[in-house]
Design an enzyme around this catalytic site. Structure first.
Site, PDB file in Angstrom:
ATOM      1  CB  ILE A 306      31.837  38.384  41.494  1.00  0.00           C
ATOM      2  CG1 ILE A 306      31.075  37.476  42.190  1.00  0.00           C
ATOM      3  CG2 ILE A 306      32.449  37.331  40.343  1.00  0.00           C
ATOM      4  CD1 ILE A 306      29.747  36.872  41.769  1.00  0.00           C
ATOM      5  CB  THR A 308      33.478  33.232  47.557  1.00  0.00           C
ATOM      6  OG1 THR A 308      32.151  33.458  46.446  1.00  0.00           O
ATOM      7  CG2 THR A 308      32.986  32.714  48.806  1.00  0.00           C
ATOM      8  NE  ARG A 314      36.481  22.350  46.407  1.00  0.00           N
ATOM      9  CZ  ARG A 314      36.502  22.276  45.297  1.00  0.00           C
ATOM     10  NH1 ARG A 314      37.146  22.834  44.263  1.00  0.00           N
ATOM     11  NH2 ARG A 314      36.252  20.759  44.923  1.00  0.00           N
ATOM     12  CD  GLU A 339      34.455  45.290  34.409  1.00  0.00           C
ATOM     13  OE1 GLU A 339      35.671  45.348  34.831  1.00  0.00           O
ATOM     14  OE2 GLU A 339      33.655  46.188  34.824  1.00  0.00           O
ATOM     15  CB  SER A 343      39.423  35.300  38.229  1.00  0.00           C
ATOM     16  OG  SER A 343      38.263  34.724  38.729  1.00  0.00           O
TER      17      SER A 343
END
EC number: 2.3.1.48
Length: 446
Positions: A306, A308, A314, A339, A343
């Site tokens: 995943i 962004t 933010r 999974e 991070s």
């Protein structure tokens, strides 16, 4: 103490006259943001003039690693050189011989301490062991952590790739200039360029602005090459099959790896579905972020990777991605979890999302509810629910059973959530049926 036994091998301090004497694995003081920080030299590029040094700042996140010129290295202070390998082996052997003295006595003391701890309050269950094995509060080295990574899904065991030096200096996507965080296996001819251009819609990469502009004039694609399964007045989501759109998905993986460290993305994208979030304007659908998902996950994961993009972080997009992944799980009638390992930024985002969802549900539900019922309502796993309740400190042991206790802090946080104007996924606008794959479609070529 066990922690006291683990010591870093001290290097050899040495005064040098020139940066030409600096070697890989040396530690020296480097100027950054008007202060000096201890940094380890990971790579040296002598092909350019002046030479550049790729440094990792000790005790700082790896995404701050960067190329620096020699004038930023303070030669007035001693440089710490690594010890020769033979000397390291001799020192290690000496330490091991010392540790062999009185081993039984130390073990008895440790076991006594543990038994005395277990004796007091043994009727209270240890929440660290409630269906959450493998998440102990322990310190492990980076090498040990890499060895523990899964070898299926989006993970592979390859410590050499994880340790790669960041190879792109800057990328331009649309109107944004972005500095990458980590290594990504782009073609080697791009690595010496000051800027790499990445198309906003196809994610194709170019070494010059002229190439990019010529391509942009001819290309007609203005959205991710998949089915649009969700649209509101703010964002859209597209579902892309890695098997049907290999080139686009491989470009996405290359782009993602610039900003993901723990995850090592397969070049084979066939086993994955990609759910991409976009923002619309008169030019088309601009890529904001995505999550990938295994077509068939043996571990029940609803997210493999995943991300962004940094230029959109933010701004609430990451939360929408997480929320959307759980909406898909609800449609499937399954529980899911991302999974592991996540991070650092991903873990923070998920913890915040889980906390807000549980606080809202518990306060508004207003009745007794079990962990399994919460799981079926939210599609969160019981493990994630228990961890979150423990983090919120609202799980209590009372009269032989666990209860959820909503204190004043939780109620205050709920009131704060209600005042925030957050965007949410509207489940009624999700036009999607869980894809069904035959055995032959799940047979991937290697």
């Amino acid at each position: 103490m066990a922690g006291a036994e683990v010591e870093e091998e001290a290097g050899i301090p040495k005064k040098i006259e020139s940066t030409e004497e600096v070697l890989i694995k040396c530690q020296c003081w480097v100027r950054k943001d008007e202060e000096e920080r201890l940094a380890e030299i990971l790579s040296i590029n002598a092909r350019v003039s002046p030479s550049k040094f790729y440094v990792h700042y000790v005790n700082f996140n790896k995404r701050l690693d960067e190329w620096v010129t020699g004038d930023r290295i303070n030669l007035d202070k001693e440089v710490i050189f690594p010890r020769p390998k033979r000397q390291l082996e001799e020192d290690t052997n000496k330490k091991q011989k010392k540790k062999k003295k009185f081993p039984q006595k130390a073990a008895v003391v440790e076991s006594d301490a543990k038994s005395s701890e277990m004796g007091e309050g043994s009727d209270v269950m240890d929440l660290d062991n409630l269906n959450v094995r493998g998440l102990k509060d322990e310190e492990i080295s980076r090498e040990d952590e890499i060895k523990k990574l899964r070898t299926s899904g989006s993970m592979i065991q390859n410590p050499h790739e994880v340790a790669h030096v960041r190879n792109l200096s800057k990328i331009i996507m649309g109107k944004f200039e972005i500095e990458p965080w980590y290594f990504s296996p782009y073609p080697i001819e791009l690595t010496d360029l000051d800027v790499v251009y990445i198309d906003d819609f196809t994610l194709q990469y170019f070494g010059s602005r002229k190439q990019y502009e010529r391509y942009r004039k001819k290309c007609t694609l203005r959205h991710p090459p998949g089915n649009e399964i969700y649209r509101d007045d703010y964002v859209s989501f597209f579902e892309i099959d890695g098997r049907k759109q290999r080139t686009w998905c491989r470009n996405l993986c290359l782009l993602s790896k610039l900003f993901l460290d723990h995850k090592t993305l397969y070049y084979d994208v066939d086993p994955f579905l990609f759910y991409c979030m976009t923002r619309r304007d008169e030019m088309g659908h601009h890529f904001v972020g995505y999550f990938s998902k295994e077509k068939e996950s043996a571990d029940g994961y609803n997210v493999a990777c995943i991300l962004t993009l940094p230029q959109y972080q933010r701004m609430g997009y990451g939360r929408l991605l997480i929320e959307f992944s759980y909406e898909l799980s609800k449609k499937e009638g399954k529980v899911g979890s991302p999974e592991k390992p996540l991070s650092d930024l991903g873990l923070l985002s998920y913890r915040a999302y889980w906390s807000d969802v549980l606080i809202t549900l518990l306060v508004e539900h207003g009745k007794e509810v079990t962990i399994d019922e919460i799981s079926s309502m939210t599609s969160m796993t019981t493990t994630d629910i228990l961890h979150t309740l423990k983090t919120l400190n609202i799980l209590r042991y009372y009269k032989g059973q666990h209860i959820i206790f909503l204190n004043d802090d939780i109620l205050e946080r709920y009131n704060q959530l209600k005042t925030k104007k957050r965007r949410h996924i509207d489940a009624e606008k999700l036009l999607w049926k869980p894809p069904v794959f035959t055995a032959s479609q799940l047979r991937f070529a290697w």
